[in-house]
Design an enzyme around this catalytic site. Structure first.
Site, PDB file in Angstrom:
ATOM      1  N   GLU A  37      18.313  -9.730 -47.768  1.00  0.00           N
ATOM      2  CA  GLU A  37      17.208 -10.340 -46.995  1.00  0.00           C
ATOM      3  C   GLU A  37      17.617 -11.645 -46.318  1.00  0.00           C
ATOM      4  O   GLU A  37      16.951 -12.674 -46.460  1.00  0.00           O
ATOM      5  CB  GLU A  37      15.980 -10.552 -47.895  1.00  0.00           C
ATOM      6  CG  GLU A  37      15.398  -9.245 -48.377  1.00  0.00           C
ATOM      7  CD  GLU A  37      14.024  -9.360 -49.045  1.00  0.00           C
ATOM      8  OE1 GLU A  37      13.611 -10.479 -49.411  1.00  0.00           O
ATOM      9  OE2 GLU A  37      13.383  -8.310 -49.208  1.00  0.00           O
ATOM     10  N   GLU A  42      14.684  -1.516 -50.913  1.00  0.00           N
ATOM     11  CA  GLU A  42      13.604  -2.094 -51.723  1.00  0.00           C
ATOM     12  C   GLU A  42      12.296  -1.530 -51.208  1.00  0.00           C
ATOM     13  O   GLU A  42      11.957  -1.715 -50.032  1.00  0.00           O
ATOM     14  CB  GLU A  42      13.565  -3.626 -51.613  1.00  0.00           C
ATOM     15  CG  GLU A  42      14.638  -4.323 -52.396  1.00  0.00           C
ATOM     16  CD  GLU A  42      14.464  -5.843 -52.435  1.00  0.00           C
ATOM     17  OE1 GLU A  42      13.328  -6.327 -52.469  1.00  0.00           O
ATOM     18  OE2 GLU A  42      15.502  -6.527 -52.418  1.00  0.00           O
ATOM     19  N   GLN A  70      11.275  -2.433 -58.765  1.00  0.00           N
ATOM     20  CA  GLN A  70      12.584  -2.330 -59.392  1.00  0.00           C
ATOM     21  C   GLN A  70      12.492  -1.292 -60.504  1.00  0.00           C
ATOM     22  O   GLN A  70      11.636  -0.431 -60.425  1.00  0.00           O
ATOM     23  CB  GLN A  70      13.031  -3.703 -59.873  1.00  0.00           C
ATOM     24  CG  GLN A  70      13.127  -4.713 -58.714  1.00  0.00           C
ATOM     25  CD  GLN A  70      13.814  -6.040 -59.083  1.00  0.00           C
ATOM     26  OE1 GLN A  70      14.341  -6.229 -60.162  1.00  0.00           O
ATOM     27  NE2 GLN A  70      13.766  -6.984 -58.142  1.00  0.00           N
TER      28      GLN A  70
HETATM   29  O1  AHR Z   1      12.302  -7.203 -55.603  1.00  0.00           O
HETATM   30  C1  AHR Z   1      11.836  -8.512 -55.664  1.00  0.00           C
HETATM   31  C2  AHR Z   1      12.344  -9.365 -54.501  1.00  0.00           C
HETATM   32  O2  AHR Z   1      11.771  -8.887 -53.312  1.00  0.00           O
HETATM   33  C3  AHR Z   1      13.815  -9.319 -54.231  1.00  0.00           C
HETATM   34  O3  AHR Z   1      14.513 -10.226 -54.999  1.00  0.00           O
HETATM   35  C4  AHR Z   1      13.903  -9.678 -52.789  1.00  0.00           C
HETATM   36  O4  AHR Z   1      15.004  -9.115 -52.164  1.00  0.00           O
HETATM   37  C5  AHR Z   1      12.580  -9.220 -52.208  1.00  0.00           C
HETATM   38  O5  AHR Z   1      11.970 -10.205 -51.471  1.00  0.00           O
END
Ligand code: AHR
Length: 498
Positions: A172, A291, A348
């Protein structure tokens, strides 16, 4: 009105790359410490890994896991996590304002991944580090031996290389919150130079360049165009990230958010193809949706966390039934783009916005979102087929013409199976569905799995882990290759046929 779907075994979107069922473990909250790793837990193995968690991960058949972050990686020195545990340094961790004890690092995580049956997708730090550290970690991890870094790995007890194939060039980097945030020009240049040296160390690796942190970023999609302009020949994937929430308690809109995910994917594909055309390149850029999830339940609690603790509970969203429905729709979105989305990571995996929850020192259980992820990962392998859908539609406060039915089919030729994944977005009424499978000749029903609940806000907890769980009571039936089913209101359905 009945929703109708036609699928033909020759109308193929693409081969489903199993890596779209990937996930993500970040050094954040209790994902690592108190999640996958807890040496004092009665169920932990000789390396301190929780076997109850491993079992839940293995059931998901997660093929690849992104690590070690996330925002965390942009301030992380991978060298802090190798060598004898007793001499590893504790560090201030600036992304989540905690203390990182470094008791789990590259080699430990590689061992855990072996036990979990997953490959690693390693993200390098392009926030505070650059090409030098990135090429060193590829050498440490992948080079057979006879050099400083590869011999150090052997000295640490790992003679065989880890052979990590997939690497993210930072995380990011378009976000102002990121440690070492960069403009697209700055990031494009460093990503290009880092990619070159990493591939010179190991030409077999694949690289993911950072795309936008969300479709809502003001720099989207110029970011992608500029980054790819710098990196196109050197990288293999561009990343996408997205999270949705239902803060306004507007479920009709919330369940339609996956249509924005579709739109995001389409726009990134268009941008990749624009750069391909501009460069007269023969190479087609693939997408890594590394993500994605629902994330909002924990926002208020997180704002109150005291800084500089080790592994405090952070981002511990407790997911409800409607979250599982949107996660199902998001998985269908990924499958509908199986030709270009080749990797994806549910963000996650454990405790942190995760399908698996644990109590430190106690139980582990499945959140509601575990189930659509499990079903897609286990039954969604093969070829994704073009879903021709006619569905009744609805309007929301924000969106118009949202189909009640979200669906896709996957044909697994090896098993001679076809599986229809379908969500009924209607929270008040059942939806009659007809799926025309005429090209399949004959087929019979194996099972119709349903995730349904009268209470959209129902959750699973340590004490009540099975409040929301799938049943096998779906009423699908097949006659002359036409599947008929009544999809319960607000349900996730897996109709398996042979
Ligand atoms: O997944 C949580 C966070 O979300 C990660 O660290 C980041 O990459 C995103 O903003």
């Amino acid at each position: 009105a009945t929703a109708k779907m036609i699928v033909d075994k020759d109308f193929i979107i693409g081969e489903v790359d199993k890596r779209i069922y990937g996930s993500f473990i970040e050094h954040l909250g209790r994902a690592v410490y108190g999640g996958i790793y807890e040496p004092d837990h009665p169920l932990s193995d000789e390396q301190g890994f929780r076997t109850d968690v491993l079992e839940l991960v293995r059931s998901l058949q997660t093929p690849i896991i992104r690590y070690p972050g996330g925002n965390f990686v942009s301030g992380y020195d991978w060298k802090d996590g190798i060598g004898p545990k007793e001499s590893r340094k504790k560090r201030l961790e600036l992304a989540w304002r905690t203390v990182e004890p470094n008791q789990v690092g590259l080699n430990d995580f590689a061992d855990w991944c072996k036990k979990a049956g997953a490959d690693i997708m390693w993200a390098v730090n392009l926030g505070t580090q650059g090409p030098e550290d990135a090429r060193s970690i590829v050498e440490y991890s992948n080079h057979p031996g006879g050099t400083y870094w590869s011999d150090l790995r052997a000295h640490h007890g790992y003679k065989e290389p880890h052979a990590i194939k997939t690497w993210c060039l930072g995380n990011e980097m378009d976000g102002p919150w990121q440690i070492g945030h960069k403009t697209a020009e700055e990031y494009g240049r460093i990503a290009c130079e880092t990619a070159k040296v990493m591939k010179w160390v190991d030409p077999s690796i694949e690289l993911v360049a950072c795309g936008s942190s969300s479709r809502g970023m003001v720099t989207f999609p110029d970011w992608e165009a500029t980054v790819l302009d710098h990196t196109y020949p050197h990288v293999d994937y561009i990343s996408l990230h997205t999270y949705y929430g239902n803060k306004q308690n507007d479920t009709a809109t919330f369940l339609a958010r996956s249509l924005q995910m579709d739109d995001f994917i389409r726009s990134v594909i268009a941008t990749c193809d624009y750069v391909k055309a501009k460069k007269r390149s023969k190479k087609t850029m693939m997408l890594s949706f590394d993500e994605w999830n629902v994330w909002y339940h924990s926002n208020e609690a997180d704002a109150k966390i005291e800084p500089w603790q080790i592994a405090p509970p952070q981002l511990e969203d407790i997911y409800n039934h409607e979250d599982a429905l949107l996660v199902g729709c998001m998985l269908i979105s990924l499958l509908k783009h199986a030709d270009r989305v080749k990797m994806a990571c549910m963000a996650q995996l454990v405790n942190v916005i995760a399908p698996i929850m644990t109590q430190t020192g106690g139980k582990a259980w499945k959140q509601t979102i575990y189930y659509p992820y499990l079903h897609a990962s286990v039954f969604g392998r093969g070829k994704a087929l073009v879903p021709l859908i006619q569905s009744p539609k609805y309007d929301t406060k924000e969106m118009t013409d949202v189909p009640y039915l979200e669906a896709v089919a996957v044909h697994n030729e090896e098993q001679s199976e076809v599986t229809v994944f379908a969500v009924n977005r209607d929270t008040d009424n059942a939806l009659p569905l007809q799926v025309d499978l005429r090209s399949f000749g004959s087929c019979r029903l194996i099972e119709h799995i349903v995730l349904e609940h009268d209470d959209l806000k129902a959750v699973n907890t340590a004490d009540e882990p099975d409040r929301v769980k799938p049943n096998n009571n779906g009423n699908a039936s097949v006659a002359d290759c036409i599947v008929s089913a009544m999809l319960s209101k607000a349900s996730w359905n897996v109709i398996r046929l042979k």
